[in-house]
Scaffold this active site. Structure first.
Site, PDB file in Angstrom:
ATOM      1  N   CYS A  67      13.037  63.817 -22.075  1.00 41.95           N
ATOM      2  CA  CYS A  67      13.461  64.555 -20.880  1.00 41.95           C
ATOM      3  C   CYS A  67      13.714  66.045 -21.137  1.00 41.95           C
ATOM      4  O   CYS A  67      13.864  66.808 -20.194  1.00 41.95           O
ATOM      5  CB  CYS A  67      14.705  63.912 -20.268  1.00 41.95           C
ATOM      6  SG  CYS A  67      16.222  64.170 -21.214  1.00 41.95           S
ATOM      7  N   HIS A 104      31.819  70.485 -18.708  1.00 42.22           N
ATOM      8  CA  HIS A 104      30.576  69.900 -18.193  1.00 42.22           C
ATOM      9  C   HIS A 104      29.632  69.634 -19.365  1.00 42.22           C
ATOM     10  O   HIS A 104      29.395  70.500 -20.203  1.00 42.22           O
ATOM     11  CB  HIS A 104      29.907  70.861 -17.204  1.00 42.22           C
ATOM     12  CG  HIS A 104      28.537  70.438 -16.794  1.00 42.22           C
ATOM     13  ND1 HIS A 104      28.316  69.397 -15.930  1.00 42.22           N
ATOM     14  CD2 HIS A 104      27.322  70.923 -17.134  1.00 42.22           C
ATOM     15  CE1 HIS A 104      27.006  69.255 -15.748  1.00 42.22           C
ATOM     16  NE2 HIS A 104      26.388  70.173 -16.471  1.00 42.22           N
ATOM     17  N   HIS A 107      24.464  64.871 -17.304  1.00 45.97           N
ATOM     18  CA  HIS A 107      24.442  63.793 -16.312  1.00 45.97           C
ATOM     19  C   HIS A 107      24.085  62.475 -16.974  1.00 45.97           C
ATOM     20  O   HIS A 107      23.512  62.452 -18.059  1.00 45.97           O
ATOM     21  CB  HIS A 107      23.433  64.113 -15.203  1.00 45.97           C
ATOM     22  CG  HIS A 107      23.852  65.268 -14.365  1.00 45.97           C
ATOM     23  ND1 HIS A 107      23.573  66.577 -14.711  1.00 45.97           N
ATOM     24  CD2 HIS A 107      24.561  65.324 -13.208  1.00 45.97           C
ATOM     25  CE1 HIS A 107      24.089  67.384 -13.785  1.00 45.97           C
ATOM     26  NE2 HIS A 107      24.686  66.645 -12.861  1.00 45.97           N
ATOM     27  N   ASP A 111      18.234  54.975 -16.450  1.00 43.75           N
ATOM     28  CA  ASP A 111      16.880  54.750 -16.953  1.00 43.75           C
ATOM     29  C   ASP A 111      16.810  54.806 -18.487  1.00 43.75           C
ATOM     30  O   ASP A 111      15.816  55.219 -19.065  1.00 43.75           O
ATOM     31  CB  ASP A 111      15.909  55.770 -16.348  1.00 43.75           C
ATOM     32  CG  ASP A 111      16.271  57.214 -16.696  1.00 43.75           C
ATOM     33  OD1 ASP A 111      17.247  57.446 -17.445  1.00 43.75           O
ATOM     34  OD2 ASP A 111      15.568  58.123 -16.221  1.00 43.75           O
ATOM     35  N   ARG A 119      21.061  56.440 -19.776  1.00 47.31           N
ATOM     36  CA  ARG A 119      20.694  57.661 -20.509  1.00 47.31           C
ATOM     37  C   ARG A 119      21.717  58.749 -20.205  1.00 47.31           C
ATOM     38  O   ARG A 119      21.850  59.196 -19.078  1.00 47.31           O
ATOM     39  CB  ARG A 119      19.301  58.145 -20.096  1.00 47.31           C
ATOM     40  CG  ARG A 119      18.938  59.510 -20.684  1.00 47.31           C
ATOM     41  CD  ARG A 119      17.495  59.910 -20.381  1.00 47.31           C
ATOM     42  NE  ARG A 119      17.157  59.837 -18.973  1.00 47.31           N
ATOM     43  CZ  ARG A 119      17.088  60.901 -18.152  1.00 47.31           C
ATOM     44  NH1 ARG A 119      17.349  62.124 -18.590  1.00 47.31           N
ATOM     45  NH2 ARG A 119      16.761  60.731 -16.877  1.00 47.31           N
ATOM     46  N   CYS A 121      22.262  62.335 -20.568  1.00 49.45           N
ATOM     47  CA  CYS A 121      21.444  63.530 -20.753  1.00 49.45           C
ATOM     48  C   CYS A 121      22.402  64.713 -20.893  1.00 49.45           C
ATOM     49  O   CYS A 121      23.098  65.067 -19.942  1.00 49.45           O
ATOM     50  CB  CYS A 121      20.537  63.679 -19.539  1.00 49.45           C
ATOM     51  SG  CYS A 121      19.423  65.062 -19.603  1.00 49.45           S
TER      52      CYS A 121
END
Length: 137
Positions: A67, A104, A107, A111, A119, A121
């Site tokens: 990704c 932060h 996310h 999947d 996942r 990410c």
């Protein structure tokens, strides 16, 4: 880690973090895909929060999702992260933040690999890699 680490003002965070780390970690930004320094890291160790150095992920949970950002199939514990609904940019997502200082991170998506189906990410700039081999010397 001090309990007051998460109680810093924006100016205090700006004094501590790089401009990019402040933009991502404190202003919920996203680094460009395939640009992060930890994307291809395959060393054994721990991934800590850039802001407060809390342990968030372990290398055995990191995998190449394709990704463009470091991906993990699980955090070190459920308490390590906060999960927030994110409906920005015309999408429905779940934002992940550090459970200790509210930084932060990125996310979480449904999947991931078969082991967890999830996942995580994560922006490289929101993490510090701590090589466990260096800790032993």
């Amino acid at each position: 880690m001090n309990d007051n680490d998460h109680k810093k003002s924006d100016q205090e965070w700006r004094n501590i973090l790089s401009e990019e780390a402040f933009r991502v970690c404190r202003q919920q930004g996203t680094e460009a895909p395939y640009s992060g320094t930890l994307l291809h890291n395959k060393d054994t160790g721990d991934y800590l929060c850039t802001c407060c150095q809390a342990l968030l992920f372990k290398s055995e949970n990191k995998y190449d999702s394709g990704c463009g950002w470091p991906s993990f199939d699980a955090p070190v514990s459920h308490d390590a992260l906060r999960y927030l609904e994110d409906n920005s940019q015309g999408m429905q997502r779940v934002e992940i933040r550090c459970g200790f200082c509210d930084s932060h991170l990125g996310h979480v998506f449904p999947d991931g690999p078969k082991s967890t189906g999830v996942r995580y990410c994560v922006n490289s700039v929101s993490l510090i890699f701590n090589n466990s081999d260096l800790q032993k010397t």
